[in-house]
Each structure stands twice: as structure tokens, then as C-alpha cells.
Design an enzyme around this catalytic site. Structure first.
Site, PDB file in Angstrom:
ATOM      1  N   ARG A 168       5.382  26.367 -25.865  1.00  0.00           N
ATOM      2  CA  ARG A 168       4.389  27.252 -26.265  1.00  0.00           C
ATOM      3  C   ARG A 168       3.432  27.963 -25.322  1.00  0.00           C
ATOM      4  NH1 ARG A 168       7.504  26.518 -28.801  1.00  0.00           N
ATOM      5  NH2 ARG A 168       7.730  25.369 -31.099  1.00  0.00           N
ATOM      6  N   SER A 242       1.035  25.966 -36.916  1.00  0.00           N
ATOM      7  CA  SER A 242       0.454  24.927 -36.195  1.00  0.00           C
ATOM      8  C   SER A 242      -0.864  25.040 -35.571  1.00  0.00           C
ATOM      9  CB  SER A 242       1.655  24.234 -35.167  1.00  0.00           C
ATOM     10  OG  SER A 242       2.740  23.988 -35.821  1.00  0.00           O
ATOM     11  N   GLU A 337      -2.857  25.350 -30.270  1.00  0.00           N
ATOM     12  CA  GLU A 337      -1.953  26.374 -30.066  1.00  0.00           C
ATOM     13  C   GLU A 337      -2.326  27.877 -30.248  1.00  0.00           C
ATOM     14  OE1 GLU A 337       2.285  25.264 -31.909  1.00  0.00           O
ATOM     15  OE2 GLU A 337       2.043  27.537 -32.395  1.00  0.00           O
TER      16      GLU A 337
HETATM   17  C1  LIG Z   1       2.901  29.888 -41.573  1.00  0.00           C
HETATM   18  C2  LIG Z   1       2.796  30.102 -39.938  1.00  0.00           C
HETATM   19  C3  LIG Z   1       4.100  29.482 -39.273  1.00  0.00           C
HETATM   20  C4  LIG Z   1       4.274  29.769 -37.866  1.00  0.00           C
HETATM   21  N1  LIG Z   1       5.358  29.049 -37.202  1.00  0.00           N
HETATM   22  C5  LIG Z   1       5.562  29.265 -35.948  1.00  0.00           C
HETATM   23  C6  LIG Z   1       6.616  28.537 -35.229  1.00  0.00           C
HETATM   24  O1  LIG Z   1       7.435  27.776 -35.922  1.00  0.00           O
HETATM   25  N2  LIG Z   1       6.858  28.582 -33.858  1.00  0.00           N
HETATM   26  C7  LIG Z   1       5.876  29.281 -33.209  1.00  0.00           C
HETATM   27  O2  LIG Z   1       6.233  29.588 -31.999  1.00  0.00           O
HETATM   28  N3  LIG Z   1       5.040  29.849 -33.751  1.00  0.00           N
HETATM   29  C8  LIG Z   1       4.706  29.921 -35.023  1.00  0.00           C
HETATM   30  N4  LIG Z   1       3.354  30.614 -35.636  1.00  0.00           N
HETATM   31  C9  LIG Z   1       2.792  31.093 -34.711  1.00  0.00           C
HETATM   32  C10 LIG Z   1       2.902  32.595 -34.495  1.00  0.00           C
HETATM   33  O3  LIG Z   1       3.529  32.973 -35.790  1.00  0.00           O
HETATM   34  C11 LIG Z   1       3.556  33.000 -33.581  1.00  0.00           C
HETATM   35  O4  LIG Z   1       2.656  32.718 -32.292  1.00  0.00           O
HETATM   36  C12 LIG Z   1       3.855  34.831 -33.435  1.00  0.00           C
HETATM   37  O5  LIG Z   1       4.411  35.010 -32.120  1.00  0.00           O
HETATM   38  C13 LIG Z   1       2.216  35.351 -33.539  1.00  0.00           C
HETATM   39  O6  LIG Z   1       2.586  36.681 -33.534  1.00  0.00           O
HETATM   40  P1  LIG Z   1       1.325  37.973 -33.920  1.00  0.00           P
HETATM   41  O7  LIG Z   1       2.198  39.006 -33.874  1.00  0.00           O
HETATM   42  O8  LIG Z   1       0.916  37.404 -35.124  1.00  0.00           O
HETATM   43  O9  LIG Z   1       0.343  37.361 -32.777  1.00  0.00           O
HETATM   44  P2  LIG Z   1      -1.296  37.767 -32.986  1.00  0.00           P
HETATM   45  O10 LIG Z   1      -1.806  36.413 -33.472  1.00  0.00           O
HETATM   46  O11 LIG Z   1      -1.538  39.138 -33.474  1.00  0.00           O
HETATM   47  O12 LIG Z   1      -1.505  37.348 -31.424  1.00  0.00           O
HETATM   48  C14 LIG Z   1      -1.356  36.270 -30.737  1.00  0.00           C
HETATM   49  C15 LIG Z   1      -1.879  36.442 -29.294  1.00  0.00           C
HETATM   50  O13 LIG Z   1      -0.641  37.168 -28.236  1.00  0.00           O
HETATM   51  C16 LIG Z   1      -1.581  38.342 -27.997  1.00  0.00           C
HETATM   52  N5  LIG Z   1      -1.028  39.646 -28.354  1.00  0.00           N
HETATM   53  C17 LIG Z   1      -0.223  39.807 -29.334  1.00  0.00           C
HETATM   54  N6  LIG Z   1       0.319  41.054 -29.246  1.00  0.00           N
HETATM   55  C18 LIG Z   1       0.586  41.461 -27.908  1.00  0.00           C
HETATM   56  C19 LIG Z   1       1.246  42.233 -27.157  1.00  0.00           C
HETATM   57  N7  LIG Z   1       2.042  43.116 -27.676  1.00  0.00           N
HETATM   58  N8  LIG Z   1       0.688  42.199 -25.731  1.00  0.00           N
HETATM   59  C20 LIG Z   1      -0.010  41.173 -25.261  1.00  0.00           C
HETATM   60  N9  LIG Z   1      -0.660  40.305 -25.947  1.00  0.00           N
HETATM   61  C21 LIG Z   1      -0.447  40.405 -27.538  1.00  0.00           C
HETATM   62  C22 LIG Z   1      -3.164  38.307 -28.589  1.00  0.00           C
HETATM   63  O14 LIG Z   1      -4.162  38.983 -28.067  1.00  0.00           O
HETATM   64  C23 LIG Z   1      -3.310  37.044 -29.046  1.00  0.00           C
HETATM   65  O15 LIG Z   1      -3.613  36.263 -28.082  1.00  0.00           O
HETATM   66  C24 LIG Z   1       3.402  30.350 -37.200  1.00  0.00           C
HETATM   67  C25 LIG Z   1       2.115  31.130 -37.712  1.00  0.00           C
HETATM   68  C26 LIG Z   1       2.169  30.704 -39.118  1.00  0.00           C
HETATM   69  C27 LIG Z   1       0.925  31.507 -39.819  1.00  0.00           C
END
Ligand SMILES: Cc1cc2nc3c(=O)[nH]c(=O)nc-3n(C[C@H](O)[C@H](O)[C@H](O)COP(=O)(O)OP(=O)(O)OC[C@H]3O[C@@H](n4cnc5c(N)ncnc54)[C@H](O)[C@@H]3O)c2cc1C
Length: 342
Positions: A168, A242, A337
């Protein structure tokens, strides 16, 4: 030359974060191409402002309003850029939805990311924390990514080594935090894939369904079923999955803990031991607890939820209480996380 994207002022981010908290962005722009993004970055008005990259908002928590420019990545594109008989390179725009990309691969019979089905969020954010689930992490299929330097607007290619992936974690959460915007990600997928059923909950579910020789489609469907049964849907109850990482502790420390708690679940993690944070939190009596509208999910103790109108600050307050009680009872420091945006 691309046009400058529309920049909104005082924009409410509630619909752009799965925890569903209110926070205002001083400025907000949604970009659909790398050129548009460069145009935006070079504008003198925005150049000096703090910036926040936003994908699906499923792994961040706004504690305050964001005084600066929020850049929503909406770059959409999927293309096979290289292939041979065994494998292919799939290049995907940062703004593509991760789960839809998994479905696209599975439908085409391309293996490697089926265990990562149903993880919310965008493709561009997937490398940030090296997303992982059900025995697979992104780094196993990761080929490279393109990212734009926020200061200069210049693009750079990062290979796997340069990303420095860990559990992570990646270089983008450490040395290069907030310095690059990922515009696309290239995945190496297999045409005749070998499935990964090493994760116990997955192999048990497949067995229950009587599937002995699963396809990638079987894996994907089973992972989706398990996830739907365990994790709250952010469309119904605000959450970010998480909230904390599972702690990884030295083997000697684990042995001491095991003397007191012989039933403590554990998994090898190199020469260290990984302990499920959910177990620690549950043992401190937090599962199902609620303070105002902030709570700990009834089924999964690692998921902090927003039952309605909790603020980011209230969610953090609850998280801090959980951290303190886990530390007091087990001497283990939980690390979030989720990216906390203060
Ligand atoms: C119900 C649920 C279940 C989940 N299960 C998992 C799981 O099983 N495994 C897991 O690893 N994660 C899980 N997650 C966490 C999440 O889905 C992941 O971390 C996902 O990759 C986040 O993507 P996002 O586009 O929503 O990122 P955001 O929340 O929009 O951003 C996350 C971080 O990345 C940065 N960021 C976003 N896009 C970019 C970009 N293009 N360039 C540079 N920085 C960027 C943001 O500034 C922030 O710091 C879960 C979340 C939820 C709500």
C-alpha cells in the site's frame, strides 16, 4: 494547443469523495487530456497555488476546505500498444474507472487483474498505493506510467523500479508526494493466464461453488461476490474502504504478543509478520460503535463509515480514538491507509 479547462470557484467536493464529507475547493478543474492539464499548470493564476490531484475520491479524507486548486483527472482512453502471442501492454488513461478496466480485460480474456475486481477509484490512483486485494497487488502487472511534473509541466516515464512499490505504498506517497500527476498507466496482461487462488477466502468460495478449474471470469465474479458481502457500498454509506493499513511487525515482537493472545491471526510478510488491523480494532471493542454520525462498520472493523453528516474532523477524531486504544492494548501504532487532506 488544447483549451484551458473550465475552472470553478468554491466548489463543493461532497460528491467527489466516497466518505461523503463536505469540503470546498477554492478552485476545481476537471481535465480530459495531458495537454489541457499542462495548459492549466502553466497559468500564472494557478501556478503558485497548492494543488491536489483527485480521481474517484475513494482513498482520501477532507478534514478542511482545500485552499488551492483541485485537479480532477478525467483523461479517458484504453489502447493495446504492444502485443505478442502470450501477452500485451494495455495503456489506460488516468481517469478511466479501475473496475471497468478490470471488466474490459476479463471480457477480452486478458488475465492479471481479475483478483483486483470491484476496487473503487480511478486507474491513475492505482499505483499511488499499489492497490491490492485477494492475493494480488498492482505491481505484479505494472509495466510503466506517464506522469507530469507539477512544477515544470514536463512528462516523465516511471518504470516499476522507479515507482518503488511496497505494501500500500509507492514513491508517490513518499519522496514524490504531491509532485507528479499520473496521466496514464500501462499494464502487462496475459493472453493465456494462470489464475491466482492463493488467498484463502477466495479458494474457499470457489470450492463452495464447486469450481475446481476457475477461469479469470470465475475469479472476478467470486471476488465481486465476496466484496459485496463484506464491504459497505459507498453509494449507501460513506466510507473509504480500509481506513488503516494492516500493521507489519518484527517477528520477535509478534512472538511476545502471541504469548498473551495465542489466537492472534497472522501472515508472513518477508521476515516480518502482518496482523489484520480489523482484528486489533475489533478486540478493542470498536466494531459497530458510533459517535455522532461517524462509526465503525458493523461487519468490518477496519472500515470507518459516515452514517450521514459526519465531518472530516469527526471522522479523524474517531480514528484517533481507535489508534490510541489499539496502541494502549497491543503497543501497535496503526497507520492510516487513507490520504488525510488537511
Ligand atoms: C469500499 C472500498 C473498498 C476499497 N478496497 C480496496 C482494496 O481492496 N484495495 C486497495 O488497495 N484499495 C481499496 N480501496 C481504496 C481505493 O479504492 C484505492 O486506493 C483507489 O486506488 C483510489 O482511487 P481514487 O481514484 O478514488 O483515488 P483518490 O481517492 O481520488 O486519490 C487517492 C490519492 O491519490 C492521489 N491521486 C489520485 N489520482 C492521482 C493521479 N492521477 N496522479 C497523482 N496522484 C493522484 C490523490 O491526491 C490522493 O492522495 C477501497 C475503497 C473503498 C471505498
Amino acid at each position: 494547443m488544447a483549451n484551458l479547462p473550465d475552472v470553478k470557484k468554491n466548489f463543493d467536493l461532497k460528491d467527489h469523495n466516497t466518505m461523503g464529507v463536505h469540503a470546498n475547493a477554492q478552485y476545481f478543474a476537471s481535465v480530459t487530456s495531458a495537454d489541457e492539464l499542462r495548459q492549466l499548470l502553466l497559468q500564472p493564476d494557478y501556478k503558485i497555488l497548492p494543488k491536489l490531484m483527485l480521481g474517484g475520491g475513494s482513498n482520501l479524507l477532507f478534514v478542511n476546505d482545500f485552499e488551492g486548486l483541485v485537479i480532477h483527472l478525467n483523461i479517458k482512453d484504453r489502447a493495446v500498444i504492444e502485443e505478442n502471442e502470450e501477452e500485451l501492454l494495455l495503456q489506460v488513461g488516468a481517469g478511466e474507472n479501475w473496475h471497468e478496466t478490470v471488466m474490459f480485460a476479463v471480457e477480452n480474456g486478458w488475465g492479471g487483474i481479475e483478483n483486483l475486481s470491484f476496487i473503487p477509484g480511478s486507474v491513475g490512483a492505482a499505483p499511488i498505493q499499489n492497490i491490492g486485494a485477494y492475493g494480488v497487488e498492482l505491481e505484479e502487472v505494472f509495466e510503466s506510467l506517464e506522469a507530469i511534473d507539477l512544477e515544470t509541466g514536463i512528462s516523465k516515464t516511471f518504470d516499476k523500479k522507479a515507482c518503488n512499490f511496497e505494501y500500500r505504498d509507492s514513491v508517490f506517497k513518499k519522496e514524490l508526494k504531491g509532485k507528479y500527476i499520473i496521466t496514464d498507466v500501462t499494464l502487462r496482461l496475459q493472453k493465456d493466464p494462470e489464475v491466482n487462488t492463493t488467498y484463502r477466502a477466495l479458494s474457499e468460495s470457489l470450492e463452495e461453488k464447486g469450481i475446481s478449474d476457475p477461469t479469470i471470469k470465475d475469479i472476478s465474479e467470486t471476488v465481486i461476490e465476496i466484496r459485496q458481502s463484506k464491504l459497505p457500498d459507498p453509494a449507501e454509506i460513506g466510507n473509504t474502504g480500509s481506513f488503516f493499513k494492516n500493521p507489519v511487525i518484527p517477528a520477535e515482537v509478534f512472538k511476545e504478543l502471541q504469548k498473551e493472545y495465542p489466537e492472534i491471526p497472522n501472515y508472513p510478510a518477508g521476515d516480518k509478520i502482518k496482523i489484520p488491523a480489523a482484528w486489533l480494532i475489533d478486540r478493542c471493542g470498536w466494531k459497530g460503535k458510533q459517535i455522532g454520525d461517524a462509526g465503525v462498520h458493523k461487519v468490518h472493523a477496519l472500515v470507518i463509515v459516515n452514517y450521514g453528516n459526519a465531518t472530516g474532523a469527526e471522522i479523524i477524531e474517531l480514528a484517533e480514538k481507535i489508534r490510541s486504544s489499539v496502541f494502549e492494548k497491543f503497543g501497535i501504532v496503526l497507520i492510516p491507509e487513507v490520504n488525510i487532506i488537511t
